[in-house]
Write an enzyme that holds these catalytic residues in place. Structure first.
Site, PDB file in Angstrom:
ATOM      1  N   HIS A   1       0.644  -1.278   0.122  1.00 40.38           N
ATOM      2  CA  HIS A   1      -0.032  -0.115  -0.038  1.00 40.38           C
ATOM      3  C   HIS A   1       1.061   1.424  -0.079  1.00 40.38           C
ATOM      4  CE1 HIS A   1      -3.929   2.137   1.461  1.00 40.38           C
ATOM      5  NE2 HIS A   1      -3.042   2.711   0.971  1.00 40.38           N
TER       6      HIS A   1
ATOM      7  N   ASP B   1       1.050   2.750   3.721  1.00 38.94           N
ATOM      8  CA  ASP B   1       0.433   3.755   3.338  1.00 38.94           C
ATOM      9  C   ASP B   1       1.135   4.879   2.952  1.00 38.94           C
ATOM     10  OD1 ASP B   1      -2.264   4.953   2.106  1.00 38.94           O
ATOM     11  OD2 ASP B   1      -3.043   5.050   4.065  1.00 38.94           O
TER      12      ASP B   1
ATOM     13  N   HIS C   1      -5.463  -0.351   5.900  1.00 38.16           N
ATOM     14  CA  HIS C   1      -4.939   0.443   7.048  1.00 38.16           C
ATOM     15  C   HIS C   1      -6.310   0.396   8.105  1.00 38.16           C
ATOM     16  CE1 HIS C   1      -7.892   3.117   4.753  1.00 38.16           C
ATOM     17  NE2 HIS C   1      -6.907   3.450   3.995  1.00 38.16           N
TER      18      HIS C   1
ATOM     19  N   ASP D   1      -8.770   3.593  -3.262  1.00 39.31           N
ATOM     20  CA  ASP D   1      -8.142   4.116  -1.994  1.00 39.31           C
ATOM     21  C   ASP D   1      -8.099   5.526  -2.267  1.00 39.31           C
ATOM     22  OD1 ASP D   1      -6.878   3.530   0.487  1.00 39.31           O
ATOM     23  OD2 ASP D   1      -4.983   4.271  -0.465  1.00 39.31           O
TER      24      ASP D   1
ATOM     25  N   HIS E   1       1.516   5.220  -2.321  1.00 39.24           N
ATOM     26  CA  HIS E   1       0.969   6.285  -3.136  1.00 39.24           C
ATOM     27  C   HIS E   1       2.366   6.892  -3.931  1.00 39.24           C
ATOM     28  CE1 HIS E   1      -3.123   6.071  -1.863  1.00 39.24           C
ATOM     29  NE2 HIS E   1      -2.619   5.927  -0.660  1.00 39.24           N
ATOM     30  N   LEU E   2       2.416   6.629  -5.292  1.00 36.14           N
ATOM     31  CA  LEU E   2       3.505   6.963  -5.949  1.00 36.14           C
ATOM     32  C   LEU E   2       3.391   8.254  -6.488  1.00 36.14           C
ATOM     33  CD1 LEU E   2       4.999   3.520  -7.101  1.00 36.14           C
ATOM     34  CD2 LEU E   2       5.744   4.681  -5.058  1.00 36.14           C
ATOM     35  N   ARG E   3       2.054   8.880  -6.564  1.00 41.87           N
ATOM     36  CA  ARG E   3       1.732  10.216  -7.174  1.00 41.87           C
ATOM     37  C   ARG E   3       2.024  10.243  -8.666  1.00 41.87           C
ATOM     38  NH1 ARG E   3      -1.371  10.738  -2.885  1.00 41.87           N
ATOM     39  NH2 ARG E   3      -0.187  11.340  -0.896  1.00 41.87           N
TER      40      ARG E   3
ATOM     41  N   HIS F   1     -10.732   0.706   1.175  1.00 35.56           N
ATOM     42  CA  HIS F   1     -10.521   1.945   2.134  1.00 35.56           C
ATOM     43  C   HIS F   1     -11.803   1.919   2.936  1.00 35.56           C
ATOM     44  CE1 HIS F   1      -9.281   6.254   2.890  1.00 35.56           C
ATOM     45  NE2 HIS F   1     -10.617   6.150   3.279  1.00 35.56           N
TER      46      HIS F   1
HETATM   47 ZN   LIG Z   1      -6.877   4.763   2.233  1.00 42.16          ZN
HETATM   48 ZN   LIG Z   2      -3.713   4.896   0.748  1.00 38.52          ZN
END
Ligand SMILES: [Zn+2]
Ligand SMILES: [Zn+2]
Length: 421
Positions: free
Chosen positions: A56, A300, A227, A147, A58-60, A174
């Site tokens: 999990h 996350d 999460h 997510d 986030h690479l944006r 999520h």
């Molecule tokens: Zn989330």
């Molecule tokens: Zn996330």
């Protein structure tokens, strides 16, 4: 290049293989014996474990490269000891079709760790129409999730689960009731009242966790809950597992390390969604890591720019970086005697691979040589300025850590890790 990792403490719970000894790497694979000209690496006092997988992050990229790129994010992952990451689809554009998935896979080919794209459940994350799951799967997606937000429409989630199931994709939830959570920016309780901030009740998570479990039961879909932060959710997951429902769950290091007290002083680097909870929740998360109710530790990892965090608390962006502090924070659970080293490896390598249905999670002979070598004992101070992630939004700056990853092998390719000290 061939290697022989000598005299390490090999922790391979998937094969019930916990012993001191050597691991050979020949032509990118784990081998029974060292090949010609194998370079010797002394691993005495080190753990040699299946490559850690963070399911999990986030690479944006595409779209918010000022926060992180696929390259900078995977460098941060390698620095922290991960050999693979799964990246969430809430980019701009959203990863809701095969073209975006292919773009991510092409970028990932130049990166130091494996990247598994997670596709969206709904088109544009709008919660109204299903995304192109078949196309995304063909291009390399391993799971689907909206997510960043939930799929609020239960009927769409049902259809999404059925569709994902027919493509062999794990559904990652999520879990948040958006109406209950609306306007909230921290845990709801005495502290939020004292701070004059609107809270998010624990029930906002539990209500949705229960819905997801009911829908997973209805559709027979493999459900993974992202999460998890509350005792209430954990009770629901425990009961679902007892009933044989195919549900797995993850938590993040901040939920077993911190409580809502970290936001006192309006520290926006302790603001995330779901929010940090109370001590009883933190204790329940820790117990769930021990008893198997929670299956995985995921970070996350959510990098933001300083500008998005240097604003008043209620307006600050949600999320913290996690890739470069996760191993240190998780090792603390072993040093405290809460987890065995084997259990930690299950949570960070074995189960993550199983949840996504990807390679890895074991040091079996013949497997691709994805390995993490951990120095479990050396103390160091985490310095966020030294991290390779573009995001510097971590509440753990200045924290004392014990242990870090020293090197990773990805398909037999060696990369030195880079503890942020
Ligand atoms: Zn989330
Ligand atoms: Zn996330």
């Amino acid at each position: 290049m061939n290697y022989i990792l000598k005299n390490g403490y090999i922790i391979d719970p998937a094969q019930d293989n916990i012993r001191h000894g050597d691991i050979a790497v020949n032509d990118g694979r784990i081998a029974a014996a060292p090949g010609p000209n194998a370079e010797e690496i002394d691993c005495r006092g080190k753990w040699v474990v299946p490559g850690l997988i963070d399911i999990h992050v986030h690479l944006r990229e595409p779209g918010e490269e000022y926060k992180e790129t696929i390259y900078s994010g995977t460098r941060a992952a390698a620095a922290g000891g991960f050999t693979a990451v799964a990246c969430m689809p809430n980019t701009r554009p959203v990863n809701d079709n095969g073209t975006v998935t292919r773009f991510i896979m092409e970028r990932a080919a130049e990166c130091p760790v494996r990247v598994y794209p997670v596709g969206a459940i709904s088109h544009h994350l709008d919660g109204e129409r299903l995304a192109e799951m078949g196309e995304m799967k063909k291009e390399g997606a391993v799971a689907v999730s909206d997510d960043g937000k939930p799929v609020s429409n239960s009927q769409l989630m049902r259809r999404g689960m059925e569709y994902a199931s027919s493509h062999g994709l794990t559904v990652i939830s999520h879990s948040e009731d958006m109406v209950l959570a609306r306007g909230g920016c921290m845990n709801e309780g005495a502290l939020s009242t004292r701070m004059g901030l609107k809270g998010i009740p624990a029930a906002a998570e539990a209500v949705m966790v229960q819905r997801e479990i009911a829908l997973a039961q209805l559709t027979g879909t493999r459900l993974h809950l992202a999460h998890i932060s509350t005792a209430q959710s954990i009770d629901l997951i425990r009961r679902a597992k007892e009933q044989g429902i195919a549900v797995t769950a993850e938590t993040a290091p901040h939920y077993f390390t911190l409580t809502e007290e970290a936001v006192a002083g309006y520290n926006t680097n302790a603001k995330m969604n779901p929010p940090l909870r109370g001590e009883a929740d933190r204790k329940a998360v820790r117990a769930a890591l021990v008893d198997g109710t929670i299956d995985a530790i995921a970070t996350d990892h959510a990098p933001h720019s300083q500008e998005e965090k240097d604003v008043e608390f209620a307006r600050a962006a949600n999320g913290i970086t996690g890739l470069e502090s996760a191993v240190g924070l998780s090792l603390a659970l072993v040093h405290e005697g809460l987890l065995t080293p084997e259990r930690l490896v299950e949570l960070m390598a074995v189960n993550p691979a199983r949840i996504l249905g990807v390679e890895g999670g074991s040091l079996a002979v013949g497997n691709s040589a994805d390995i993490t070598v951990i120095n479990p004992d050396e103390s160091w101070i985490f310095q966020v300025e030294k991290t390779l992630s573009k995001g510097k939004n971590s509440p753990f700056d200045g924290w004392q850590m014990k242990g870090f990853a020293e090197m990773i092998f990805v398909g037999g390719r060696l990369t030195e890790c880079h503890p942020a000290r």
